[in-house]
Design a protein around this motif. Structure first.
Motif, PDB file in Angstrom:
ATOM      1  N   ASN A   1       6.176   5.296   5.989  1.00 34.43           N
ATOM      2  CA  ASN A   1       5.080   5.291   5.444  1.00 34.43           C
ATOM      3  C   ASN A   1       4.462   6.719   5.685  1.00 34.43           C
ATOM      4  OD1 ASN A   1       2.351   4.642   4.284  1.00 34.43           O
ATOM      5  ND2 ASN A   1       1.513   5.255   6.356  1.00 34.43           N
TER       6      ASN A   1
ATOM      7  N   HIS B   1       6.777   8.864   3.284  1.00 35.86           N
ATOM      8  CA  HIS B   1       6.066   9.159   1.980  1.00 35.86           C
ATOM      9  C   HIS B   1       5.294   9.865   1.574  1.00 35.86           C
ATOM     10  CE1 HIS B   1       8.741   5.674  -0.315  1.00 35.86           C
ATOM     11  NE2 HIS B   1       9.385   5.928   0.956  1.00 35.86           N
ATOM     12  N   ALA B   2       4.231   9.695   2.860  1.00 38.35           N
ATOM     13  CA  ALA B   2       3.078  10.421   2.635  1.00 38.35           C
ATOM     14  C   ALA B   2       2.940  11.886   2.801  1.00 38.35           C
ATOM     15  CB  ALA B   2       2.164   9.916   3.991  1.00 38.35           C
TER      16      ALA B   2
ATOM     17  N   ALA C   1      -2.013   2.002   4.381  1.00 35.98           N
ATOM     18  CA  ALA C   1      -0.877   1.421   4.952  1.00 35.98           C
ATOM     19  C   ALA C   1      -0.663   1.268   6.376  1.00 35.98           C
ATOM     20  CB  ALA C   1       0.373   1.947   4.148  1.00 35.98           C
ATOM     21  N   LYS C   2      -0.983   2.612   6.853  1.00 38.67           N
ATOM     22  CA  LYS C   2      -0.882   2.791   8.467  1.00 38.67           C
ATOM     23  C   LYS C   2      -1.750   1.988   8.806  1.00 38.67           C
ATOM     24  CE  LYS C   2      -1.211   6.238  11.825  1.00 38.67           C
ATOM     25  NZ  LYS C   2      -1.386   7.836  12.192  1.00 38.67           N
TER      26      LYS C   2
ATOM     27  N   TYR D   1      -1.430   5.556   1.574  1.00 38.34           N
ATOM     28  CA  TYR D   1      -0.805   5.629   2.822  1.00 38.34           C
ATOM     29  C   TYR D   1      -1.480   5.767   4.143  1.00 38.34           C
ATOM     30  CZ  TYR D   1       2.596   7.681  -0.404  1.00 38.34           C
ATOM     31  OH  TYR D   1       3.462   7.974  -1.606  1.00 38.34           O
ATOM     32  N   LYS D   2      -2.957   6.009   4.036  1.00 31.75           N
ATOM     33  CA  LYS D   2      -3.799   5.886   5.178  1.00 31.75           C
ATOM     34  C   LYS D   2      -3.824   4.335   5.426  1.00 31.75           C
ATOM     35  CE  LYS D   2      -8.113   7.329   6.562  1.00 31.75           C
ATOM     36  NZ  LYS D   2      -9.618   8.011   6.482  1.00 31.75           N
TER      37      LYS D   2
ATOM     38  N   GLN E   1       0.853  -1.134   0.140  1.00 29.97           N
ATOM     39  CA  GLN E   1      -0.012   0.016  -0.013  1.00 29.97           C
ATOM     40  C   GLN E   1       0.710   1.366  -0.043  1.00 29.97           C
ATOM     41  OE1 GLN E   1      -2.162  -1.266   3.421  1.00 29.97           O
ATOM     42  NE2 GLN E   1      -4.114  -1.839   2.148  1.00 29.97           N
ATOM     43  N   ILE E   2       2.182   1.204   0.836  1.00 29.30           N
ATOM     44  CA  ILE E   2       2.750   2.553   0.589  1.00 29.30           C
ATOM     45  C   ILE E   2       3.449   2.433  -0.761  1.00 29.30           C
ATOM     46  CG2 ILE E   2       5.343   3.455   1.247  1.00 29.30           C
ATOM     47  CD1 ILE E   2       5.057   1.562   4.004  1.00 29.30           C
TER      48      ILE E   2
ATOM     49  N   GLY F   1       0.983   4.202  -2.949  1.00 28.41           N
ATOM     50  CA  GLY F   1       0.502   5.544  -2.564  1.00 28.41           C
ATOM     51  C   GLY F   1      -0.794   5.555  -1.407  1.00 28.41           C
TER      52      GLY F   1
END
Length: 474
Positions: A296, A299-300, A268-269, A265-266, A259-260, A263
């Motif tokens: 993450n 990257h976000a 992925a967290k 990011y939410k 998921q990172i 893109g």
């Protein structure tokens, strides 16, 4: 935490008395799910000196309380899997002894009990052996043709599944030496091709086949497929009894990394935070997941949360992960120099290079991130030293950055090497390095073999660098 205290005071006031002020310790110990060492666990709560008589009286209740607490605290434990495997083995061993001593009925009851557990929890090896014993009994002693046929069919199914499990396990572990280095897609593809015709429905087979498939997807930058494989596998494993915590952690963490890369990011967290539930507190896996969460956030573009995560984990006791947080520190300091972040400490590049000296030998992994961090710091603080490093960077790039996995890094370094030639003018660099910048913007991040390569995505770094150059020019 208050709910847990209330529960303890309700069911065992004496235990609460012993652990007053240790609620956090209690939860951390519960999360380890190591109920095989209940003596040590209770002694931890009661202290070194305690009343042995009282201890013996409450031991059984205390153990049940701790197990109940684990359930109400939301821990999806693999302890149940291990506990039942131990019970299965115990019943099998004692049952065989009874059979050997002529106590056939007592022995068979234990063998049947072990068989039910083996089937329920997908212990294929044990189920194969137990089915063999039961098949042998009904053929030679029980003279029950119908039950003999039933266990004969089961024996055949389990023996075939066991062979498939061992093949999947062998294929996965034979790939381990290549996971820490550069992932080679053909190796993973070959393993997938071997396993496809012998697929079975056992938990172990599903787990190892999916692991290989995900690593293959990562090696070819197919993060959408990796994400789908993670989600499908987690769904398949959801209702199964024989799933270990390490399995769940692997699939949730790989889901987060995919998921990172995409893109997300939410999402992925959420995946990485959930994966942390299956990692013992302060273990290497726990710190590694903290690193991924920090990555993450970077990257976000959430630099302040990334800094807070770094501060929390920078003294990680595991050297290889601590080095990664040291590398992150350099990037955070670059962000501070460019005005994106406010930091408390001064950054010493000599100290940074000493702390990361072991990682600098990884010519296709962490060393790239270290070299880039060094250049970024010099770009912000000392352009003379930046220029001095350019020839070394060119030589390094030509010698080591030749594979597809490092192509983005190679192009990014080419752009950095053009800065002095363009007199550090952003617009001139954009024109001269247009081809490389376009490549970086149009090609995905490579997470296949090393998630540490791009601490901040190269396209985001270029925007920050150009903005910095324009500000200095103004």
């Amino acid at each position: 935490m208050n709910t847990l205290k209330a529960y303890l005071s309700l069911v065992e006031p004496q235990l609460l008395k012993h652990i007053q002020g240790q609620s956090k310790t209690l939860i951390e110990l519960i999360k380890t799910q190591n109920f095989d060492t209940e003596d040590a666990l209770i002694q931890r709560f009661c202290g070194k000196e305690y009343d042995r008589k009282y201890y013996e009286n409450v031991k059984y209740r205390t153990l049940k309380i701790l197990q109940a607490l684990a359930i109400i605290s939301g821990e999806n434990s693999s302890n149940e899997v291990k506990k039942n495997l131990d019970l299965c083995r115990k019943n099998f061993t004692i049952g065989q002894k009874f059979l050997g001593n002529g106590k056939r009925e007592e022995g068979l009851n234990l063998i049947r009990s072990a068989h039910r557990i083996a089937v329920k929890y997908d212990y294929t090896h044990m189920a194969t052996e137990l089915s063999s014993v039961l098949y042998h009994h009904y053929v030679y002693y029980g003279k029950n043709k119908q039950k003999a046929i039933k266990h004969g069919k089961q024996l055949l199914e389990y023996s075939q599944a066991y062979g498939a499990e061992k093949q999947a396990e062998y294929q996965f572990y034979s790939l381990i030496p290549y996971i820490s280095g550069t992932l080679e897609p053909q190796r993973f593809k070959k393993a997938i091709d071997v396993l496809t015709p012998i697929a079975c429905d056992s938990t172990k087979f599903i787990v190892h086949q999916a692991m290989i498939k995900i690593l293959y997807d990562f090696s070819i930058d197919d993060y959408k497929m990796a994400l789908k494989t993670c989600e499908d596998t987690l769904e398949r494993l959801k209702a199964r009894k024989g799933v270990y915590r390490s399995h769940s952690q692997f699939f949730h963490s790989k889901k987060g990394i995919a998921q990172i890369a995409l893109g997300l990011y939410k999402e992925a967290k959420q995946s990485l935070v959930y994966a942390k539930r299956f990692a013992p507190p302060r273990s290497s896996n726990d710190y590694l997941l903290q690193f991924y969460l920090t990555l993450n956030a970077l990257h976000a573009g959430e630099y302040e949360p990334a800094y807070q995560l770094y501060r929390k984990n920078r003294k990680c006791p595991f050297e290889d992960i601590r080095v990664q947080f040291a590398i992150i520190e350099a990037y955070l300091c670059f962000l501070a120099y460019t005005g994106y972040l406010s930091l408390e400490q001064n950054f010493r590049i000599g100290k940074f290079l000493n702390e990361t000296i072991a990682a600098q030998s990884d010519k296709k992994g962490s060393n790239i991130a270290i070299l880039i961090a060094e250049l970024l710091i010099y770009l912000s603080r000392d352009r003379a030293k930046y220029i001095d490093r350019i020839e070394t960077i060119k030589t390094y790039s030509y010698r080591y950055l030749r594979g597809r996995s490092t192509m983005r890094a190679k192009r990014f370094l080419k752009v950095l090497c053009m800065l002095p030639r363009c007199n550090f003018k952003a617009e001139a660099v954009k024109k001269l390095a247009f081809e490389h910048i376009d490549f970086i913007n149009s090609h995905p991040i490579h997470f296949g073999d090393n998630a540490f390569l791009e601490i901040i995505p190269f396209d985001a770094l270029l925007k920050i660098i150009f903005l910095q150059l324009n500000q200095k020019a103004a």
